[in-house]
Design a protein around this motif. Structure first.
Motif, PDB file in Angstrom:
ATOM      1  N   GLU A  50       3.698  -3.140  18.263  1.00  0.00           N
ATOM      2  CA  GLU A  50       3.279  -3.097  19.672  1.00  0.00           C
ATOM      3  C   GLU A  50       2.612  -4.422  20.063  1.00  0.00           C
ATOM      4  N   GLN A  51       2.013  -5.076  19.100  1.00  0.00           N
ATOM      5  CA  GLN A  51       1.511  -6.434  19.291  1.00  0.00           C
ATOM      6  C   GLN A  51       2.698  -7.347  18.987  1.00  0.00           C
ATOM      7  N   PRO A  52       2.558  -8.633  19.220  1.00  0.00           N
ATOM      8  CA  PRO A  52       3.729  -9.485  18.966  1.00  0.00           C
ATOM      9  C   PRO A  52       3.896  -9.900  17.496  1.00  0.00           C
ATOM     10  N   PHE A  53       3.779  -8.942  16.567  1.00  0.00           N
ATOM     11  CA  PHE A  53       4.007  -9.264  15.160  1.00  0.00           C
ATOM     12  C   PHE A  53       5.495  -9.171  14.863  1.00  0.00           C
ATOM     13  N   SER A  54       6.061 -10.273  14.426  1.00  0.00           N
ATOM     14  CA  SER A  54       7.484 -10.317  14.096  1.00  0.00           C
ATOM     15  C   SER A  54       7.748  -9.893  12.659  1.00  0.00           C
ATOM     16  N   HIS A  55       6.747 -10.092  11.814  1.00  0.00           N
ATOM     17  CA  HIS A  55       6.919  -9.829  10.389  1.00  0.00           C
ATOM     18  C   HIS A  55       5.757  -8.991   9.873  1.00  0.00           C
ATOM     19  N   ILE A  56       6.094  -7.938   9.168  1.00  0.00           N
ATOM     20  CA  ILE A  56       5.098  -7.143   8.460  1.00  0.00           C
ATOM     21  C   ILE A  56       5.535  -7.154   7.008  1.00  0.00           C
ATOM     22  N   ILE A  84       1.893  -9.890   9.591  1.00  0.00           N
ATOM     23  CA  ILE A  84       0.880  -8.993   9.015  1.00  0.00           C
ATOM     24  C   ILE A  84       1.096  -8.942   7.509  1.00  0.00           C
ATOM     25  N   LEU A  85       0.020  -9.030   6.759  1.00  0.00           N
ATOM     26  CA  LEU A  85       0.049  -8.792   5.315  1.00  0.00           C
ATOM     27  C   LEU A  85      -0.651  -7.465   5.063  1.00  0.00           C
ATOM     28  N   LEU A  86       0.024  -6.548   4.406  1.00  0.00           N
ATOM     29  CA  LEU A  86      -0.537  -5.226   4.141  1.00  0.00           C
ATOM     30  C   LEU A  86      -0.396  -4.896   2.656  1.00  0.00           C
ATOM     31  N   PRO A  87      -1.486  -5.008   1.882  1.00  0.00           N
ATOM     32  CA  PRO A  87      -1.428  -4.627   0.466  1.00  0.00           C
ATOM     33  C   PRO A  87      -1.313  -3.112   0.302  1.00  0.00           C
ATOM     34  N   LEU A  88      -0.428  -2.692  -0.585  1.00  0.00           N
ATOM     35  CA  LEU A  88      -0.250  -1.278  -0.924  1.00  0.00           C
ATOM     36  C   LEU A  88      -0.948  -1.036  -2.262  1.00  0.00           C
ATOM     37  N   VAL A  89      -1.946  -0.158  -2.259  1.00  0.00           N
ATOM     38  CA  VAL A  89      -2.804   0.015  -3.430  1.00  0.00           C
ATOM     39  C   VAL A  89      -2.844   1.483  -3.863  1.00  0.00           C
ATOM     40  N   PRO A  90      -2.339   1.782  -5.075  1.00  0.00           N
ATOM     41  CA  PRO A  90      -2.388   3.156  -5.560  1.00  0.00           C
ATOM     42  C   PRO A  90      -3.776   3.524  -6.087  1.00  0.00           C
ATOM     43  N   ILE A  91      -4.059   4.825  -6.010  1.00  0.00           N
ATOM     44  CA  ILE A  91      -5.294   5.378  -6.562  1.00  0.00           C
ATOM     45  C   ILE A  91      -4.903   6.549  -7.443  1.00  0.00           C
ATOM     46  N   GLN A  92      -5.523   6.649  -8.600  1.00  0.00           N
ATOM     47  CA  GLN A  92      -5.296   7.786  -9.492  1.00  0.00           C
ATOM     48  C   GLN A  92      -6.585   8.018 -10.268  1.00  0.00           C
ATOM     49  N   LEU A  93      -7.400   8.955  -9.834  1.00  0.00           N
ATOM     50  CA  LEU A  93      -8.669   9.225 -10.490  1.00  0.00           C
ATOM     51  C   LEU A  93      -8.585  10.317 -11.544  1.00  0.00           C
ATOM     52  N   SER A  94      -7.508  11.058 -11.584  1.00  0.00           N
ATOM     53  CA  SER A  94      -7.402  12.186 -12.504  1.00  0.00           C
ATOM     54  C   SER A  94      -7.187  11.761 -13.960  1.00  0.00           C
ATOM     55  N   ASN A  95      -6.881  10.505 -14.193  1.00  0.00           N
ATOM     56  CA  ASN A  95      -6.635   9.992 -15.532  1.00  0.00           C
ATOM     57  C   ASN A  95      -7.459   8.716 -15.696  1.00  0.00           C
ATOM     58  N   ASP A  96      -8.387   8.725 -16.667  1.00  0.00           N
ATOM     59  CA  ASP A  96      -9.309   7.589 -16.838  1.00  0.00           C
ATOM     60  C   ASP A  96      -8.595   6.269 -17.092  1.00  0.00           C
ATOM     61  N   GLU A  97      -7.570   6.276 -17.950  1.00  0.00           N
ATOM     62  CA  GLU A  97      -6.847   5.037 -18.241  1.00  0.00           C
ATOM     63  C   GLU A  97      -6.116   4.512 -17.008  1.00  0.00           C
ATOM     64  N   GLU A  98      -5.489   5.429 -16.288  1.00  0.00           N
ATOM     65  CA  GLU A  98      -4.781   5.040 -15.068  1.00  0.00           C
ATOM     66  C   GLU A  98      -5.756   4.532 -14.013  1.00  0.00           C
ATOM     67  N   ALA A  99      -6.896   5.199 -13.877  1.00  0.00           N
ATOM     68  CA  ALA A  99      -7.904   4.769 -12.897  1.00  0.00           C
ATOM     69  C   ALA A  99      -8.363   3.353 -13.204  1.00  0.00           C
ATOM     70  N   ASP A 100      -8.592   3.066 -14.474  1.00  0.00           N
ATOM     71  CA  ASP A 100      -9.004   1.722 -14.881  1.00  0.00           C
ATOM     72  C   ASP A 100      -7.930   0.700 -14.539  1.00  0.00           C
ATOM     73  N   LYS A 101      -6.676   1.027 -14.844  1.00  0.00           N
ATOM     74  CA  LYS A 101      -5.554   0.120 -14.581  1.00  0.00           C
ATOM     75  C   LYS A 101      -5.418  -0.159 -13.085  1.00  0.00           C
ATOM     76  N   TYR A 102      -5.444   0.903 -12.282  1.00  0.00           N
ATOM     77  CA  TYR A 102      -5.242   0.725 -10.846  1.00  0.00           C
ATOM     78  C   TYR A 102      -6.420   0.043 -10.163  1.00  0.00           C
ATOM     79  N   SER A 103      -7.623   0.280 -10.663  1.00  0.00           N
ATOM     80  CA  SER A 103      -8.769  -0.413 -10.061  1.00  0.00           C
ATOM     81  C   SER A 103      -8.707  -1.908 -10.374  1.00  0.00           C
ATOM     82  N   SER A 104      -8.273  -2.239 -11.571  1.00  0.00           N
ATOM     83  CA  SER A 104      -8.094  -3.648 -11.931  1.00  0.00           C
ATOM     84  C   SER A 104      -7.015  -4.290 -11.069  1.00  0.00           C
TER      85      SER A 104
END
Length: 152
Positions: free
Chosen positions: A91-97, A21-41
């Motif tokens: 629970e499925q036969p995923f050996s690697h996450i 399984i590949l699971l991207p971890l993506v932060p969100i921060q809308l309270s700061n315009d510069e941070e929101a721009d950075k994280y959306s990019s």
């Protein structure tokens, strides 16, 4: 394979071959315009990176939807949630996450995670569709695919 109906139907028929399984971890921060721009990019780049990895490792991996979290959230709580997600996936036969992220704060939590974390420095400049950015992403995909293969 990706998290969509047709791919999941194929997965059910070929479970024994798809072990990662590949699971991207993506932060969100809308309270700061510069941070929101950075994280959306960064979200755009990590999506392109994850899609490239999945494409290179088709037949062995499943790319699941991003795990979104508030950048300011307590990571201990997020670790518990991710470990619960991982337990369900096992629970499925995923050996690697494999969690992939540009957020370096996850490195401090890595030992508490039950699965593998791949942290990569974020690319901070450039338009996602530029030739230079696409070259950088291709290079990261190639290096990351080699690293994932070492887990197998």
């Amino acid at each position: 394979m990706r998290w969509r109906k047709t791919d999941l139907q194929q997965y059910v028929q070929a479970k024994e071959y798809i072990d990662t399984i590949l699971l991207p971890l993506v932060p969100i921060q809308l309270s700061n315009d510069e941070e929101a721009d950075k994280y959306s990019s960064q979200a755009e780049v990590i999506a392109s990176l994850a899609n490239g990895i999945e494409k290179e490792l088709t037949g062995r991996t499943m790319l699941v939807p991003n795990y979104h979290y508030l950048k300011s959230a307590d990571k201990t709580t997020e670790v518990q949630r991710l470990n619960n997600w991982a337990a369900d996936m096992k629970e499925q036969p995923f050996s690697h996450i494999i969690y992939i992220t540009f957020d370096s704060t996850w490195k401090k939590q890595e030992k508490a995670l039950t699965e593998n974390l791949l942290w990569m420095p974020a690319v901070q400049s450039g338009e996602i569709n530029s030739k230079e950015m696409q070259r950088i992403i291709r290079d990261q995909v190639s290096q990351t695919v080699d690293l994932i293969r070492s887990f197998w």
